[in-house]
Design an enzyme around this catalytic site. Structure first.
Site, PDB file in Angstrom:
ATOM      1  N   CYS A  33      -6.624  -4.325   9.662  1.00 56.16           N
ATOM      2  CA  CYS A  33      -6.929  -4.950   8.719  1.00 56.16           C
ATOM      3  C   CYS A  33      -6.977  -4.073   7.412  1.00 56.16           C
ATOM      4  O   CYS A  33      -7.363  -2.904   7.582  1.00 56.16           O
ATOM      5  CB  CYS A  33      -8.056  -5.989   8.744  1.00 56.16           C
ATOM      6  N   TYR A  50       2.488  -2.716  -5.380  1.00 56.23           N
ATOM      7  CA  TYR A  50       2.082  -3.942  -5.722  1.00 56.23           C
ATOM      8  C   TYR A  50       0.611  -3.784  -6.020  1.00 56.23           C
ATOM      9  O   TYR A  50      -0.127  -3.054  -6.064  1.00 56.23           O
ATOM     10  CB  TYR A  50       2.210  -4.962  -4.463  1.00 56.23           C
ATOM     11  N   ARG A 125      -2.009   7.530   8.431  1.00 50.00           N
ATOM     12  CA  ARG A 125      -1.186   6.613   8.322  1.00 50.00           C
ATOM     13  C   ARG A 125      -0.244   6.930   7.546  1.00 50.00           C
ATOM     14  O   ARG A 125      -0.205   7.563   6.372  1.00 50.00           O
ATOM     15  CB  ARG A 125      -1.560   5.142   7.725  1.00 50.00           C
ATOM     16  N   ARG A 131      10.310   0.160   0.972  1.00 47.36           N
ATOM     17  CA  ARG A 131      10.057  -0.637  -0.260  1.00 47.36           C
ATOM     18  C   ARG A 131       8.421  -0.220  -0.555  1.00 47.36           C
ATOM     19  O   ARG A 131       7.985  -0.552  -1.641  1.00 47.36           O
ATOM     20  CB  ARG A 131      10.030  -2.085  -0.108  1.00 47.36           C
ATOM     21  N   TYR A 158       4.391   3.227  10.203  1.00 47.08           N
ATOM     22  CA  TYR A 158       4.866   2.027   9.857  1.00 47.08           C
ATOM     23  C   TYR A 158       6.751   1.955   9.433  1.00 47.08           C
ATOM     24  O   TYR A 158       7.062   2.818   8.523  1.00 47.08           O
ATOM     25  CB  TYR A 158       4.273   1.157   8.778  1.00 47.08           C
ATOM     26  N   ASP A 252      -4.118  -8.244  10.413  1.00 43.46           N
ATOM     27  CA  ASP A 252      -3.567  -7.791   9.069  1.00 43.46           C
ATOM     28  C   ASP A 252      -4.095  -8.551   7.846  1.00 43.46           C
ATOM     29  O   ASP A 252      -3.508  -8.560   6.833  1.00 43.46           O
ATOM     30  CB  ASP A 252      -1.935  -7.999   9.157  1.00 43.46           C
ATOM     31  N   ASN A 257       1.681  -8.454   0.590  1.00 39.48           N
ATOM     32  CA  ASN A 257       3.033  -8.709   0.280  1.00 39.48           C
ATOM     33  C   ASN A 257       3.447 -10.007   1.161  1.00 39.48           C
ATOM     34  O   ASN A 257       4.822  -9.899   1.522  1.00 39.48           O
ATOM     35  CB  ASN A 257       3.774  -7.463   0.871  1.00 39.48           C
TER      36      ASN A 257
HETATM   37  C1  0GY Z   1       0.622  -4.138   6.552  1.00 40.26           C
HETATM   38  C2  0GY Z   1       2.027  -4.569   5.830  1.00 40.26           C
HETATM   39  C3  0GY Z   1       2.541  -4.437   4.661  1.00 40.26           C
HETATM   40  C4  0GY Z   1       1.645  -3.640   3.449  1.00 40.26           C
HETATM   41  C5  0GY Z   1       0.979  -2.509   3.849  1.00 40.26           C
HETATM   42  O1  0GY Z   1      -0.243  -0.818   3.220  1.00 40.26           O
HETATM   43  C6  0GY Z   1       0.384  -1.605   2.969  1.00 40.26           C
HETATM   44  O2  0GY Z   1       0.720  -1.982   1.548  1.00 40.26           O
HETATM   45  O3  0GY Z   1       0.600  -1.980   4.952  1.00 40.26           O
HETATM   46  C7  0GY Z   1       3.871  -4.823   4.282  1.00 40.26           C
HETATM   47  O4  0GY Z   1       3.932  -4.854   3.077  1.00 40.26           O
HETATM   48  O5  0GY Z   1       4.604  -4.996   5.292  1.00 40.26           O
HETATM   49  O6  0GY Z   1       0.656  -3.868   7.877  1.00 40.26           O
HETATM   50  O7  0GY Z   1      -0.367  -4.650   5.911  1.00 40.26           O
END
Ligand code: 0GY
Length: 297
Positions: A33, A50, A125, A131, A158, A252, A257
């Site tokens: 989260c 964003y 991370r 993107r 990620y 999450d 997004n």
């Molecule tokens: C998530 C997914 C997203 C974004 C981020 O750190 C972030 O901006 O993790 C996403 O845009 O897919 O895990 O929160």
């Protein structure tokens, strides 16, 4: 008043999630989260992709209590760049009920790493979702990995499934535990026993330092909330059943997004028994694994 105005198409998190029907076991951890700002106290990063609405630590604690979780793992979101102030503030206010994953740059000093550890950070991370970042962080990740391995911190990565073939060798060269966000975002229009997902399963099978979060059905699903994201279930269940000691689950929240819809966090909790159908698997997913990875260091 914050100087930040959330993006015009930003969706606010669900204001009245349902009460989960599934009763979480005592001690359950929401292991993915975020907190956003508040922007007037913890400004968003200039390089962000964003601008979200604020999502404060207190709002996260309220959700934790409402859903029936005991602890949180807060993951630094890209909108805060490598300024971990909002994360650290939340961890320090959590009475030990939240630990965190930070974003750091190579020029961080050992003293700063010590401070992050004292605040409750246990991992870093790195984002390979194109993107969300200006450049893929290969070199800095390698050098940072070599520094954090002695702290027994792990790396959260990620990425999206179509990028795994080109990232595979790099990831398998890393020395720490690796935690993959959202099962590497599988393409659930493809078969669960097809070649694409087989590569992800091989990644976990052949590398026992690789863990996966079985999270974000709302991002991965094609059939969507009206069909309870059921197309994601076979993927998550396969990961949980094959690797029961290396899986984590998270809401999450506040769902950065999400553009198609905002998930009901209570309904996400209700997917847990579909992913982990036995009490033993639920115990590992929600308690034993996150406690071992985060709270035993
Ligand atoms: C998530 C997914 C997203 C974004 C981020 O750190 C972030 O901006 O993790 C996403 O845009 O897919 O895990 O929160």
């Amino acid at each position: 008043m914050s100087e930040f105005v959330m993006d015009a198409n930003w969706l606010h998190w669900h204001q009245s999630p349902s009460k989960p029907v599934f009763k979480l076991p005592a001690g359950a951890v929401d292991a993915h989260c975020h907190v956003f700002g508040p922007g007037n106290k913890f400004p968003f990063a200039p390089e962000r992709k964003y601008t979200p609405c604020d999502a404060s630590k207190q709002q996260l604690w309220d959700l934790r209590q409402y859903l029936g979780f005991s602890r949180n793992v807060i993951v630094q979101a890209t909108c805060h760049g490598a300024d971990n102030s909002a994360l650290v503030d939340a961890l320090e206010a959590s009475n030990g009920l939240a630990l965190g994953v930070a974003t750091i740059k190579e020029d961080i000093t050992e003293a700063e790493l010590d401070k992050l550890h004292a605040a409750g950070v246990r991992g870093v991370r790195f984002n390979f979702v194109k993107r969300l970042v200006d450049a893929l962080p290969f070199n800095s990740l390698k050098r940072i990995a070599d520094r954090i391995v002695s702290r027994d911190w792990h790396i959260v990565i990620y990425f999206e499934s179509q990028d795994l073939p080109e990232l595979y060798d790099f990831f398998t060269s890393l020395p720490t535990t690796l935690v993959v966000d959202h099962m590497g975002r599988p393409d659930v229009s493809k078969p669960v026993d097809g070649d694409d997902f087989a590569l992800f399963l091989k990644f976990m099978q052949e590398n026992d330092n690789v863990w996966s979060k079985v999270s974000c059905p709302e991002r991965i699903s094609i059939v969507g909330p009206d069909n309870n994201y059921l197309d994601v279930v076979p993927f998550a269940r396969k990961v949980v059943e094959h690797f029961p000691d290396r899986v984590l689950w998270g809401t999450d929240w506040p769902h950065p997004n999400m553009k198609s819809h905002m998930p009901d966090d209570g309904k996400l909790v209700d997917m847990i028994p579909l992913f982990a159908p036995t009490a033993e698997l639920q115990q590992k997913l929600l308690i034993d694994n996150p406690m071992r990875l985060y709270w035993s260091k």
